[in-house]
Design a protein around this motif. Structure first.
Motif, PDB file in Angstrom:
ATOM      1  N   PRO A  43      68.165  26.897 -21.216  1.00 58.50           N
ATOM      2  CA  PRO A  43      67.755  27.972 -20.183  1.00 58.50           C
ATOM      3  C   PRO A  43      66.881  27.035 -18.724  1.00 58.50           C
ATOM      4  N   LYS A  44      66.306  25.973 -19.115  1.00 57.62           N
ATOM      5  CA  LYS A  44      65.894  25.372 -18.222  1.00 57.62           C
ATOM      6  C   LYS A  44      66.714  24.640 -17.260  1.00 57.62           C
ATOM      7  N   GLU A  45      67.720  24.296 -17.863  1.00 56.61           N
ATOM      8  CA  GLU A  45      68.843  23.780 -16.873  1.00 56.61           C
ATOM      9  C   GLU A  45      69.467  24.968 -16.160  1.00 56.61           C
ATOM     10  N   ARG A  46      69.715  26.142 -16.577  1.00 61.38           N
ATOM     11  CA  ARG A  46      70.260  27.179 -15.999  1.00 61.38           C
ATOM     12  C   ARG A  46      69.165  27.754 -14.848  1.00 61.38           C
ATOM     13  N   LEU A  47      67.834  27.493 -15.079  1.00 55.95           N
ATOM     14  CA  LEU A  47      66.802  28.211 -14.002  1.00 55.95           C
ATOM     15  C   LEU A  47      66.955  26.969 -12.869  1.00 55.95           C
ATOM     16  N   ASP A  48      66.725  25.771 -13.392  1.00 63.11           N
ATOM     17  CA  ASP A  48      66.588  25.067 -12.450  1.00 63.11           C
ATOM     18  C   ASP A  48      68.090  24.847 -11.377  1.00 63.11           C
ATOM     19  N   ALA A  49      69.096  25.033 -11.978  1.00 61.07           N
ATOM     20  CA  ALA A  49      70.370  25.187 -11.087  1.00 61.07           C
ATOM     21  C   ALA A  49      70.102  26.657 -10.240  1.00 61.07           C
ATOM     22  N   LEU A  50      69.796  27.574 -10.785  1.00 57.46           N
ATOM     23  CA  LEU A  50      69.534  28.795  -9.949  1.00 57.46           C
ATOM     24  C   LEU A  50      68.648  28.710  -8.728  1.00 57.46           C
ATOM     25  N   PHE A  51      67.326  27.896  -9.140  1.00 56.09           N
ATOM     26  CA  PHE A  51      66.366  27.899  -8.239  1.00 56.09           C
ATOM     27  C   PHE A  51      66.911  26.954  -7.073  1.00 56.09           C
TER      28      PHE A  51
END
Length: 202
Positions: A43-51
């Motif tokens: 989830p952290k990787e996905r959020l970082d990419a989305l941000f």
């Protein structure tokens, strides 16, 4: 200290920036970008990419789609039990059973103290119940867990402004726009505050 006065429609609109999206269809995002984000492991990787995508997206509508995907990531606690409790809390809020919803959200926070949407949803509920200081306290907890939570920053900015703390409110909107630069409403709020502060200094 005197009680703070807030504009209920305005602040609920701000909190709605991170409100649950259950049953709300998302607009089609760029398929390749969406697939790339979905392929990331955590989830952290996905959020970082989305941000990162949100920060560079200049088109308002496309940025809103990215923001919707961020909200979906936030909503999933990773626990079936906590997710179910959140559904129950949302149902209780819809039915105007605020005390019941507050009890459920208290349990969510006990079970998952690092689940950002548990704190965020309780902040919104505290505001609706008139517990303004508790609402702000929960916003601080949201931002301690996820400093990029633009919905919480918007709620904070609005509460600060309506309590007369315009310079702090402007800082909160500036933080919001550093994360989500293409949001037009935030741009307008920041501009109005800047004009208000400039006028007060002349």
């Amino acid at each position: 200290m005197p009680a703070m006065r807030f504009s209920i429609p305005l602040i609920l609109a701000c909190f709605a920036l991170s409100a649950p999206l259950s049953g709300t269809p998302l607009l089609a995002a760029e398929p390749s970008a969406q697939a790339e984000v979905a392929s990331l492991a955590t989830p952290k990787e996905r959020l970082d990419a989305l941000f990162a995508e949100l920060k560079k997206e200049g088109d308002e509508e496309k940025a809103r789609q990215v923001a919707d995907r961020i909200r979906l990531e936030w909503q999933d606690s990773g626990s079936a039990t906590v997710n179910l409790l959140m559904q129950w809390a949302n149902t209780a809020i819809t039915d105007d059973k605020h005390a019941v919803a507050l009890d459920i959200l208290d349990q969510v926070i006990v079970l998952a103290p690092n689940y950002v949407e548990g704190w965020n949803r309780r902040a919104t509920l505290h505001y609706q119940m008139g517990n303004y200081r508790k609402s702000m306290s929960d916003i601080y907890r949201v931002l301690a867990i996820e400093p990029r939570h633009f919905g919480a920053l918007a709620g904070m900015a609005t509460m600060l402004e309506t309590s007369g703390k315009n310079e702090l409110a402007m800082r909160a909107w500036q933080q919001f726009l550093d994360i989500y630069p293409s949001d037009r409403k935030a741009q307008e709020q920041l501009g109005e505050l800047a004009e208000k502060l400039a006028g007060s200094r002349t």
